[in-house]
Design a protein around this motif. Structure first.
Motif, PDB file in Angstrom:
ATOM      1  N   PRO A 105       2.228  87.446 120.970  1.00 42.96           N
ATOM      2  CA  PRO A 105       3.669  87.292 120.839  1.00 42.96           C
ATOM      3  C   PRO A 105       4.299  88.664 120.683  1.00 42.96           C
ATOM      4  O   PRO A 105       3.754  89.519 119.988  1.00 42.96           O
ATOM      5  N   LEU A 106       5.430  88.912 121.338  1.00 44.28           N
ATOM      6  CA  LEU A 106       6.012  90.249 121.203  1.00 44.28           C
ATOM      7  C   LEU A 106       7.520  90.231 121.292  1.00 44.28           C
ATOM      8  O   LEU A 106       8.118  89.474 122.043  1.00 44.28           O
ATOM      9  N   GLU A 128       8.331  95.469 122.039  1.00 46.42           N
ATOM     10  CA  GLU A 128       7.141  96.281 121.764  1.00 46.42           C
ATOM     11  C   GLU A 128       6.705  97.037 123.023  1.00 46.42           C
ATOM     12  O   GLU A 128       5.525  97.248 123.249  1.00 46.42           O
ATOM     13  N   GLY A 176      11.497  83.279 117.827  1.00 44.51           N
ATOM     14  CA  GLY A 176      10.607  83.442 116.675  1.00 44.51           C
ATOM     15  C   GLY A 176       9.140  83.350 117.056  1.00 44.51           C
ATOM     16  O   GLY A 176       8.776  82.790 118.083  1.00 44.51           O
ATOM     17  N   LYS A 177       8.326  83.917 116.176  1.00 47.52           N
ATOM     18  CA  LYS A 177       6.902  84.022 116.460  1.00 47.52           C
ATOM     19  C   LYS A 177       6.216  82.651 116.555  1.00 47.52           C
ATOM     20  O   LYS A 177       5.339  82.449 117.387  1.00 47.52           O
ATOM     21  N   ASP A 202       1.821  95.040 118.225  1.00 48.15           N
ATOM     22  CA  ASP A 202       2.225  96.357 117.758  1.00 48.15           C
ATOM     23  C   ASP A 202       1.064  97.306 117.471  1.00 48.15           C
ATOM     24  O   ASP A 202       1.259  98.362 116.871  1.00 48.15           O
ATOM     25  N   ARG A 214      -3.695  96.893 103.574  1.00 46.54           N
ATOM     26  CA  ARG A 214      -2.560  96.807 104.496  1.00 46.54           C
ATOM     27  C   ARG A 214      -1.866  98.143 104.603  1.00 46.54           C
ATOM     28  O   ARG A 214      -1.516  98.741 103.598  1.00 46.54           O
ATOM     29  N   SER A 236       9.126  96.969 112.140  1.00 44.74           N
ATOM     30  CA  SER A 236       8.771  95.597 111.806  1.00 44.74           C
ATOM     31  C   SER A 236       9.941  94.668 112.079  1.00 44.74           C
ATOM     32  O   SER A 236      11.096  95.041 111.908  1.00 44.74           O
TER      33      SER A 236
HETATM   34  N1  UDP Z   1       7.322  88.939 116.861  1.00 46.63           N
HETATM   35  C1  UDP Z   1       7.789  87.996 117.767  1.00 46.63           C
HETATM   36  N2  UDP Z   1       8.978  87.376 117.518  1.00 46.63           N
HETATM   37  C2  UDP Z   1       9.722  87.629 116.402  1.00 46.63           C
HETATM   38  C3  UDP Z   1       9.217  88.565 115.469  1.00 46.63           C
HETATM   39  C4  UDP Z   1       8.024  89.202 115.723  1.00 46.63           C
HETATM   40  O1  UDP Z   1       7.138  87.733 118.780  1.00 46.63           O
HETATM   41  O2  UDP Z   1      10.791  87.030 116.235  1.00 46.63           O
HETATM   42  C5  UDP Z   1       6.047  89.612 117.122  1.00 46.63           C
HETATM   43  C6  UDP Z   1       6.087  91.125 117.011  1.00 46.63           C
HETATM   44  O3  UDP Z   1       6.512  91.731 118.216  1.00 46.63           O
HETATM   45  C7  UDP Z   1       4.650  91.456 116.689  1.00 46.63           C
HETATM   46  C8  UDP Z   1       4.233  90.277 115.818  1.00 46.63           C
HETATM   47  O4  UDP Z   1       5.138  89.209 116.118  1.00 46.63           O
HETATM   48  O5  UDP Z   1       3.846  91.488 117.850  1.00 46.63           O
HETATM   49  C9  UDP Z   1       4.274  90.609 114.328  1.00 46.63           C
HETATM   50  O6  UDP Z   1       5.543  91.121 113.986  1.00 46.63           O
HETATM   51  P1  UDP Z   1       5.726  92.427 113.080  1.00 46.63           P
HETATM   52  O7  UDP Z   1       4.728  93.463 113.475  1.00 46.63           O
HETATM   53  O8  UDP Z   1       7.160  92.805 113.122  1.00 46.63           O
HETATM   54  O9  UDP Z   1       5.362  91.846 111.649  1.00 46.63           O
HETATM   55  P2  UDP Z   1       4.654  92.649 110.447  1.00 46.63           P
HETATM   56  O10 UDP Z   1       3.489  93.396 111.019  1.00 46.63           O
HETATM   57  O11 UDP Z   1       5.699  93.546 109.910  1.00 46.63           O
HETATM   58  O12 UDP Z   1       4.229  91.566 109.515  1.00 46.63           O
END
Ligand code: UDP
Ligand code: MG
Length: 313
Positions: free
Chosen positions: A14-15, A18, A77-78, A100, A129, A208
């Motif tokens: 999911p992206l 990016e 959303g993811k 990412d 983390r 993020s």
């Molecule tokens: N992502 C997505 N849709 C969203 C938010 C995030 O597809 O609405 C993707 C984002 O591109 C990444 C993954 O979900 O590949 C995790 O997001 P992020 O790195 O921002 O989260 P974190 O690492 O801060 O928990």
């Protein structure tokens, strides 16, 4: 790595905005999977990016048809991204990984190896983390509460890197922001869950997509998960218990004043008496709410997960 060579692996990515990471991610995933799987596909889900990520994906697909693209018109959303991809995966093993580069594609074979020792889902566990403390601390708390409340013993529910047997992703239903609870949903369905330590890298590009309000949402979602999926809890049993407590206390108080009145003492309004009446009203409210919820859930079709389904027509 012996086990994984016999599998077709579907990677779901999911992206959201990016673009800078995609080429490197593609290359590293391809290298790893060509060496360790019988075949693979990379399903990139562009969740409404506006930075040209889609063009980059098109370029990748033009060089490799194993790249499949789903691109949403807007950001859903993811969870939406994952669940749409789960509908079209073709592999026996499904991998999810963030786009990412915070998760390392090179760790996928070891996760699959662990899956092969008798699990249906192996979740990455980012013990160290690489994120600011404003994120790591709430995340620890969130994981702790989720583990206690759900009874699923994991340290890191929301790691982007996970491997699943295809049955799992075909079965679980994730919407809203429930992707954080995939291990809970799967565990409650009777799938065998485990975790494995993984490395976590700092974000190289972009930023993020989630702020701190994710944690409040996370806890609200936990309540949803409890109600929507906990098989044992009938709504009336749950709300009925609360109503019963209020009703018992409230009627005991009123009974006390009734007895006083019967014994001929003058009745005058005291705070505790009002409290008793209010409790009875609350009990009726909560009780009838539970009844409504029960009626509603009785009309919802139940879906069962079978271990075996052998019947002759
Ligand atoms: N992502 C997505 N849709 C969203 C938010 C995030 O597809 O609405 C993707 C984002 O591109 C990444 C993954 O979900 O590949 C995790 O997001 P992020 O790195 O921002 O989260 P974190 O690492 O801060 O928990
Ligand atoms: Mg990230």
């Amino acid at each position: 790595m012996a086990g994984s060579t016999s599998y077709i692996v579907s990677v779901v990515i999911p992206l959201l905005n990016e673009r800078e990471s995609l080429k490197e991610l593609f290359r590293r995933l391809t290298d790893v999977l060509e060496a360790s799987a019988a075949g693979h596909e990379l399903i990139f889900v562009d969740d409404g990016s506006t930075d040209g990520s889609l063009d980059m994906l098109r370029t990748l697909r033009s060089t490799d048809r194993r790249v499949r693209i789903l691109s949403f018109q807007r950001n859903y959303g993811k969870s939406a991204a994952l669940s749409e991809a789960f509908r079209v995966v073709k592999g026996d093993i499904v991998v999810t990984i963030d786009a990412d580069l915070q998760d390392n594609p090179e760790e996928i074979p070891a996760l699959i190896e662990k899956l092969d020792t008798g699990y249906d889902l192996v979740s990455g566990w980012k013990r160290k983390r690489q994120d600011p403390i404003s994120k790591t601390f709430p995340s620890k708390f969130f994981n702790f509460v989720t583990s206690v409340v759900s009874g699923i013993k994991l340290h890191d529910f929301n790691c982007g890197l996970k491997v699943y047997r295809a049955e799992v992703v075909k079965r679980i239903c994730i919407y809203g922001e429930l992707h954080r609870f995939i291990p809970v949903l799967a565990g409650w369905e009777g799938f065998r869950i485990s975790e494995k330590l993984v490395e976590h890298s700092p974000r190289k590009y972009g930023k993020s997509k989630y702020g701190v309000n994710r944690f409040l949402n996370g806890f609200l979602d936990l309540v949803t998960v409890m109600f929507v999926t906990r098989r044992a809890a009938s709504p009336l049993h749950f709300f009925g218990r609360i109503a019963a407590v209020f009703f018992t206390i409230g009627s005991a108080i009123c009974l006390y004043f009734l007895i006083l009145w019967i014994m001929g003492r003058g009745l005058h309004v005291r705070p505790i008496m009002v409290g008793g009446l209010v409790m009875i009203v609350i009990a009726i409210q909560i009780g009838s709410f539970g009844l409504l919820a029960e009626l509603f859930s009785a009309r919802t079709e139940r879906i069962f997960t079978y271990r075996e389904y052998q019947i002759d027509d």
